[in-house]
Design an enzyme around this catalytic site. Structure first.
Site, PDB file in Angstrom:
ATOM      1  N   GLY A  68       8.109 -11.570  27.720  1.00 37.52           N
ATOM      2  CA  GLY A  68       8.279 -12.891  28.311  1.00 37.52           C
ATOM      3  C   GLY A  68       9.674 -13.035  28.884  1.00 37.52           C
ATOM      4  CB  CYS A  95       9.310  -6.616  26.267  1.00 38.00           C
ATOM      5  SG  CYS A  95      10.717  -6.836  27.351  1.00 38.00           S
ATOM      6  CE1 TYR A  96      11.997 -14.384  23.748  1.00 35.65           C
ATOM      7  CE2 TYR A  96       9.784 -14.519  22.813  1.00 35.65           C
ATOM      8  CZ  TYR A  96      11.062 -15.032  22.949  1.00 35.65           C
ATOM      9  OH  TYR A  96      11.412 -16.178  22.281  1.00 35.65           O
ATOM     10  CG  HIS A 187       6.499  -3.846  29.395  1.00 31.73           C
ATOM     11  ND1 HIS A 187       5.945  -5.027  28.976  1.00 31.73           N
ATOM     12  CD2 HIS A 187       7.778  -4.125  29.755  1.00 31.73           C
ATOM     13  CE1 HIS A 187       6.839  -5.995  29.078  1.00 31.73           C
ATOM     14  NE2 HIS A 187       7.966  -5.477  29.557  1.00 31.73           N
ATOM     15  CD  GLU A 189       2.478  -4.279  28.404  1.00 32.82           C
ATOM     16  OE1 GLU A 189       2.859  -3.396  27.604  1.00 32.82           O
ATOM     17  OE2 GLU A 189       3.134  -5.309  28.625  1.00 32.82           O
ATOM     18  CB  SER A 241     -20.134 -19.020  45.707  1.00 32.51           C
ATOM     19  OG  SER A 241     -19.811 -17.858  44.947  1.00 32.51           O
ATOM     20  N   GLY A 242     -22.522 -16.724  46.147  1.00 31.77           N
ATOM     21  CA  GLY A 242     -22.664 -15.399  46.741  1.00 31.77           C
ATOM     22  C   GLY A 242     -21.577 -14.461  46.241  1.00 31.77           C
ATOM     23  N   GLY A 243     -20.576 -15.014  45.540  1.00 31.06           N
ATOM     24  CA  GLY A 243     -19.537 -14.181  44.947  1.00 31.06           C
ATOM     25  C   GLY A 243     -20.045 -13.525  43.670  1.00 31.06           C
ATOM     26  CB  VAL A 244     -18.638 -10.710  41.671  1.00 32.78           C
ATOM     27  CG1 VAL A 244     -19.030  -9.928  40.433  1.00 32.78           C
ATOM     28  CG2 VAL A 244     -18.478  -9.785  42.860  1.00 32.78           C
ATOM     29  CG  ASP A 245     -16.506 -14.296  39.074  1.00 32.56           C
ATOM     30  OD1 ASP A 245     -16.625 -13.062  38.911  1.00 32.56           O
ATOM     31  OD2 ASP A 245     -15.417 -14.849  39.308  1.00 32.56           O
ATOM     32  CB  SER A 246     -21.684 -17.936  41.160  1.00 32.14           C
ATOM     33  OG  SER A 246     -21.801 -17.392  42.443  1.00 32.14           O
ATOM     34  CE  LYS A 385     -14.242 -10.712  40.427  1.00 33.43           C
ATOM     35  NZ  LYS A 385     -14.434 -12.122  40.735  1.00 33.43           N
TER      36      LYS A 385
END
Ligand code: XMP
Length: 529
Positions: A68, A95-96, A187, A189, A241-246, A385
């Site tokens: 952070g 780190c922090y 880090h 990650e 919406s045609g997007g991946v999530d919906s 995602k």
């Protein structure tokens, strides 16, 4: 509208071993959770600034304290809640997180000079640590890491020893191994720490004892079961919406409550060519009541004469909600609204500092009027995602839909500079189709992260046949990026650009000049508006 907590409050966590990540504001915090999930460990991010009262109920098997921007040497730096130490589980401070750990447990800290940012090499202590077991370190036991800090630990807390260091940061890794407390100044990650994932794996599996029981297959089965139990009757409404999530939300609901999902697609008239047909085709075989509402005349009328990008976004967002709400009110028997919210949306809306400047207002259906009496379900609210994509493939959605490039909610309106007109939408649709066809055919579409055409509000002189033309200009944009926060323009081959330009000027009526956008982000955003 804040979604209500899911039954039991723990979501999928209830049936899995849990890692708690306390967030102190690092840009890498989400990455820690994603790495954990890659390792089959269910991880949730909570703000590190709380009093830790939820930790007992969450019952984590281990805690990671993120990095952070704060300095423990400055007043107001967030301390680690005492409940973390009281939990008696392994803790890794990054780190922090390491500095806050040292600070809390009686260590000494100083501003480090010089500051250490970027790649660094560490020497491992002679006595081997469990944390570094199995690392592929080169001759002499030096470890490549990614550092980013301006404060360092100069005195160990009681019970700790040094695990690794270098001349600038002699205490770059420390531990009280008997208590399972570890601190890393670097880090693990990020990919720039090549052995980082292995190091996290050792902490999670060997030190904290995670079995790795988080698999998307299990999430699929559990969520379908849970949705079926929670929604025993009645219909559920979804904005598609045609997007991946919906799309993945729709596919999941179709499995859980077949025949009881009403999906509304608002045709804003601002979609790309073939988009609606694609949505219909995808869901044709699924037990979903798909309704397309043609609102394009309303959108065009509302946008008439509006040139300012933010004004366009607000008009579209508002109208979208209006149209959707009208449809919803017609369906009097529906009490539940499903949304394709995913975990980064949840984290960002909960964890925003409020200081970030609004560059563009994004829209979704989150702003529905309170007069719509809906209970909200968000079955993807725990997934990243890549997990949503994996789930979508398992649910039988086509790969081209799952891996498709992002398309902004306001659609072509933010790719038509200046006021939106029907003729402009038509021209841009055709131009975009030609551009994407050529990218697909040449194999370049996959090598770009986002590619599209933009219609400029200027005209230029051309000579066509033997006549003079004075016609609009189209700009092509193709970028490469991992996170869409920064991007570089794609180095498309000149021969390909030449072919695209020729096709555009030959095939798209009213177009006689094409330019290619060679600006990175920053400073230019990916979209032109
Ligand atoms: P910018 O243009 O800000 O875009 O560099 C970053 C990513 O966000 C997408 N984008 C949007 N997506 N609603 C959306 O759903 C919006 O209003 C919006 N504006 C930009 C953009 O396409 C890119 O992927």
């Amino acid at each position: 509208m804040t979604p209500p907590a899911r039954a039991g409050g723990l979501g999928p966590a209830a049936s899995h071993e849990r890692l708690l990540i306390l967030d102190y504001g690092s840009q890498y915090t989400q990455l820690i959770a994603r790495r954990a999930r890659e390792l089959g460990v269910y991880a949730e991010i909570r703000p590190g600034t709380g009093d830790g009262s939820g930790i007992r109920d969450f019952a984590p098997r281990a805690v990671i304290l993120s990095g952070g921007p704060a300095s423990v040497l400055e007043p107001g730096a967030p301390p680690v809640p005492a409940a973390v130490w009281a939990a008696g589980v392994p803790v890794l401070g990054i780190c922090y997180g390491m500095q806050a750990m040292a600070h809390a447990l009686g260590g000494r800290l100083e501003e480090s000079w010089p500051h250490e940012y970027g790649a660094a090499e560490l020497e491992l202590a002679e006595a081997p640590s469990r944390l570094f077991a199995g690392l592929a370190t080169p001759e002499g036991g030096r470890l490549q890491v990614w550092m980013s800090h301006g404060v360092r630990v100069t005195g160990l807390p009681p019970g700790f020893r040094v695990l690794a260091g270098n001349a600038v940061t002699p205490i770059a890794a420390m531990a009280d191994e008997a208590r399972g407390l570890y601190g890393l100044q670097f880090h693990p990650e990020v990919r720039h720490t090549p052995e980082g994932l292995r190091l996290l794996a050792t902490f999670l599996r060997d030190i904290a004892g995670f079995r790795g029981d988080w698999r998307i297959e299990d999430f699929e089965i559990e969520t379908i079961r849970e949705l079926a139990t929670r929604l025993p009757d009645g219909r559920v409404l979804l904005a598609l919406s045609g997007g991946v999530d919906s799309a993945v939300t729709a596919a999941l609901l179709a499995r859980a409550i077949p025949g009881r999902v009403v999906a509304i697609v608002v045709d804003t008239g601002l979609l790309r060519e073939g988009e609606l047909a694609g949505i219909r085709e995808t869901f044709r075989s699924m037990p979903i009541d798909l309704r397309v509402v043609d609102a394009s005349p309303r959108f065009l009328a509302a946008l008439a004469g509006i040139a300012d990008p933010e004004d366009k976004r607000h008009v579209i967002g508002r109208l979208f909600i209006e149209v959707f709400a009208e449809e919803a009110r017609r369906l009097t028997d529906i009490r539940v609204l499903a949304q394709g919210t995913i975990y980064p949306d949840v984290i960002e809306s909960a964890g925003g500092t409020g200081f970030a400047q609004v560059i563009k207002s994004h829209h979704n259906v989150g702003g529905l009027p309170a007069s719509l009496p809906f209970e909200i379900v968000e079955p993807l609210r725990w997934l990243f995602k890549d997990e949503v994509r994996a789930l979508g493939l398992r649910l039988g959605l086509p790969a081209h839909l799952i891996t498709r490039q992002p398309f902004p909610g306001p659609g072509l309106a933010v790719r038509i500079l200046g006021p939106v007109t029907a003729a402009g939408v038509d021209l841009l649709r055709r131009a975009d189709r030609v551009f994407l066809d050529e990218l697909t055919g040449s194999g370049w579409l996959e090598q770009t992260s986002q590619a599209f055409a933009v219609l400029l509000p200027v005209r230029s002189v051309a000579v066509k046949g033997d006549g003079r033309a004075y016609e609009p200009v189209v700009a092509l944009r193709a970028v490469v990026t991992d996170d869409f926060m920064t991007a570089r323009w794609a180095e498309l081959p000149h021969a390909l650009l030449a072919r695209i330009s020729l096709r555009l000027t030959n095939e798209v009526p009213g177009l006689s000049r094409v330019v290619y956008d060679i600006t990175g982000k920053p400073p230019a955003t990916i979209e032109w508006e």
